[in-house]
Design a protein around this motif. Structure first.
Motif, PDB file in Angstrom:
ATOM      1  N   GLY A  42       0.794  -1.227   0.000  1.00 56.88           N
ATOM      2  CA  GLY A  42       0.000   0.000   0.000  1.00 56.88           C
ATOM      3  C   GLY A  42       0.821   1.269   0.000  1.00 56.88           C
ATOM      4  O   GLY A  42       0.265   2.373   0.098  1.00 56.88           O
ATOM      5  N   ALA A  43       2.144   1.150  -0.170  1.00 54.17           N
ATOM      6  CA  ALA A  43       3.008   2.336  -0.139  1.00 54.17           C
ATOM      7  C   ALA A  43       2.926   3.169  -1.407  1.00 54.17           C
ATOM      8  O   ALA A  43       3.295   4.343  -1.411  1.00 54.17           O
ATOM      9  N   GLY A  44       2.454   2.557  -2.515  1.00 52.40           N
ATOM     10  CA  GLY A  44       2.366   3.265  -3.786  1.00 52.40           C
ATOM     11  C   GLY A  44       3.294   2.727  -4.854  1.00 52.40           C
ATOM     12  O   GLY A  44       3.420   3.323  -5.923  1.00 52.40           O
ATOM     13  N   LYS A  45       3.932   1.581  -4.598  1.00 55.99           N
ATOM     14  CA  LYS A  45       4.902   1.028  -5.548  1.00 55.99           C
ATOM     15  C   LYS A  45       4.258   0.710  -6.900  1.00 55.99           C
ATOM     16  O   LYS A  45       4.769   1.115  -7.944  1.00 55.99           O
ATOM     17  N   SER A  46       3.160  -0.039  -6.876  1.00 53.22           N
ATOM     18  CA  SER A  46       2.502  -0.415  -8.128  1.00 53.22           C
ATOM     19  C   SER A  46       1.910   0.799  -8.826  1.00 53.22           C
ATOM     20  O   SER A  46       1.969   0.915 -10.060  1.00 53.22           O
ATOM     21  N   THR A  47       1.350   1.715  -8.054  1.00 56.57           N
ATOM     22  CA  THR A  47       0.803   2.944  -8.651  1.00 56.57           C
ATOM     23  C   THR A  47       1.900   3.726  -9.358  1.00 56.57           C
ATOM     24  O   THR A  47       1.692   4.252 -10.461  1.00 56.57           O
ATOM     25  N   LEU A  48       3.067   3.788  -8.757  1.00 60.58           N
ATOM     26  CA  LEU A  48       4.193   4.488  -9.377  1.00 60.58           C
ATOM     27  C   LEU A  48       4.562   3.843 -10.703  1.00 60.58           C
ATOM     28  O   LEU A  48       4.679   4.527 -11.732  1.00 60.58           O
ATOM     29  N   LEU A  49       4.722   2.536 -10.701  1.00 61.11           N
ATOM     30  CA  LEU A  49       5.125   1.850 -11.926  1.00 61.11           C
ATOM     31  C   LEU A  49       4.069   2.001 -13.006  1.00 61.11           C
ATOM     32  O   LEU A  49       4.385   2.295 -14.174  1.00 61.11           O
ATOM     33  N   ARG A  50       2.811   1.822 -12.635  1.00 60.90           N
ATOM     34  CA  ARG A  50       1.730   1.884 -13.619  1.00 60.90           C
ATOM     35  C   ARG A  50       1.468   3.313 -14.097  1.00 60.90           C
ATOM     36  O   ARG A  50       0.886   3.517 -15.171  1.00 60.90           O
ATOM     37  N   SER A  51       1.907   4.302 -13.317  1.00 62.49           N
ATOM     38  CA  SER A  51       1.769   5.693 -13.755  1.00 62.49           C
ATOM     39  C   SER A  51       2.748   6.035 -14.868  1.00 62.49           C
ATOM     40  O   SER A  51       2.474   6.901 -15.702  1.00 62.49           O
ATOM     41  N   ILE A  52       3.896   5.351 -14.872  1.00 59.70           N
ATOM     42  CA  ILE A  52       4.932   5.687 -15.848  1.00 59.70           C
ATOM     43  C   ILE A  52       4.451   5.472 -17.272  1.00 59.70           C
ATOM     44  O   ILE A  52       4.752   6.260 -18.172  1.00 59.70           O
ATOM     45  N   ASN A  53       3.677   4.395 -17.501  1.00 58.12           N
ATOM     46  CA  ASN A  53       3.143   4.195 -18.857  1.00 58.12           C
ATOM     47  C   ASN A  53       1.644   4.476 -18.941  1.00 58.12           C
ATOM     48  O   ASN A  53       0.970   4.095 -19.879  1.00 58.12           O
ATOM     49  N   ARG A  54       1.133   5.154 -17.916  1.00 61.17           N
ATOM     50  CA  ARG A  54      -0.257   5.627 -17.861  1.00 61.17           C
ATOM     51  C   ARG A  54      -1.290   4.502 -17.857  1.00 61.17           C
ATOM     52  O   ARG A  54      -2.409   4.684 -18.328  1.00 61.17           O
ATOM     53  N   LEU A  55      -0.926   3.345 -17.300  1.00 69.42           N
ATOM     54  CA  LEU A  55      -1.950   2.359 -16.977  1.00 69.42           C
ATOM     55  C   LEU A  55      -2.768   2.878 -15.804  1.00 69.42           C
ATOM     56  O   LEU A  55      -3.929   2.524 -15.622  1.00 69.42           O
TER      57      LEU A  55
END
Length: 254
Positions: A42-55
């Motif tokens: 829940g720290a934001g790791k997946s959100t960060l990665l998925r934000s890079i390619n706008r998923l």
């Protein structure tokens, strides 16, 4: 190509319910760098990665990739940008009923017309290249088996091969070994690191396992409560830093 192929500037992600998933994220990634992102659930790791390619669509900020601001790209431009960003998922995201080599060929869909892609009209050179990439991840003998006949670790190596087959400049791997046993995890990480080093690819991997992060990373980014808590070498990630990174808020005030 510039030394920094990716630059994240003041990146924020706020969900409709007001949850702040990312808070003012800033970092740069050099060509060929192997970065591992760690942090509590829940720290934001997946959100960060998925934000890079706008998923996942960021709220504001900038993501500069190969000189282009991804957040300003329209659909057509984004499709072209995504050709150069290989994505590896925790759940593999393979078409299970299709042969392994056909799944690897899907890495070329971004370069094909929608009609050719829909009918799977790959030429001999595409097939040969896909077979060569499978050989690089140790799966040449599995090329014509259905994907669902392979073990979890093998399926993840197929996913790596598919990403490599895009001829990307950047690889994003979101918890690629979370569902694998320790032996399969090591094999997958060995192949991922190997092929990315061979091709000089910038790689950003989310991991839960701190020991594996320290073993494979050139650089580790620790994320806590949507913010960068640590950004440095594996050697600098001391036990004290790890404890603070994973310590819950209430424990800090106990």
């Amino acid at each position: 190509m510039p030394e920094n192929i990716l630059e994240i500037k003041n990146l924020n992600k706020v969900y409709p319910d007001g949850t702040k998933a990312l808070k003012n994220i800033n970092f740069k990634a050099k060509k060929g760098e192997f970065i591992v992102v760690i942090g509590p659930s829940g720290a934001g790791k997946s959100t960060l990665l998925r934000s890079i390619n706008r998923l996942s669509e960021p709220t504001d900020g900038e993501i500069i990739f190969l000189g282009e601001n991804i957040l300003k790209a329209n659909k057509g431009k984004l499709r072209k940008i995504r050709r150069h960003i290989g994505m590896i998922f925790q759940g593999f995201n393979l078409v299970k009923r299709l042969p392994t080599v056909r799944n690897v060929l899907h890495g070329r869909l971004g370069y094909m017309s929608s009609i050719k892609g829909a009918f799977g009209m790959f030429d001999k050179n595409d097939v040969q290249k896909a077979l060569e990439v499978l050989e690089r991840v140790g799966l040449e003998e599995q090329a014509f088996k259905r994907a669902d006949e392979l073990s979890g670790g093998q399926q993840q190596r197929v996913a790596i091969a598919r990403a490599i087959n895009q001829s990307p400049s950047l690889i994003l791997a979101d918890e690629p070994i979370a569902s694998l046993d320790p032996n399969s995890s090591q094999i997958v990480m060995d192949y991922l690191r190997k092929v990315c080093d061979e091709d000089g690819l910038t790689t950003i991997v989310n991991l839960h396992q701190v020991d594996i992060a320290k073993e494979y990373a050139d650089r580790i980014i620790g994320v806590k409560d949507g913010e960068i808590f640590y950004d440095g070498s594996p050697r600098g990630l001391t036990d004290e830093v790890i404890q603070k990174l994973y310590r819950k808020k209430e424990a800090l005030h106990a």
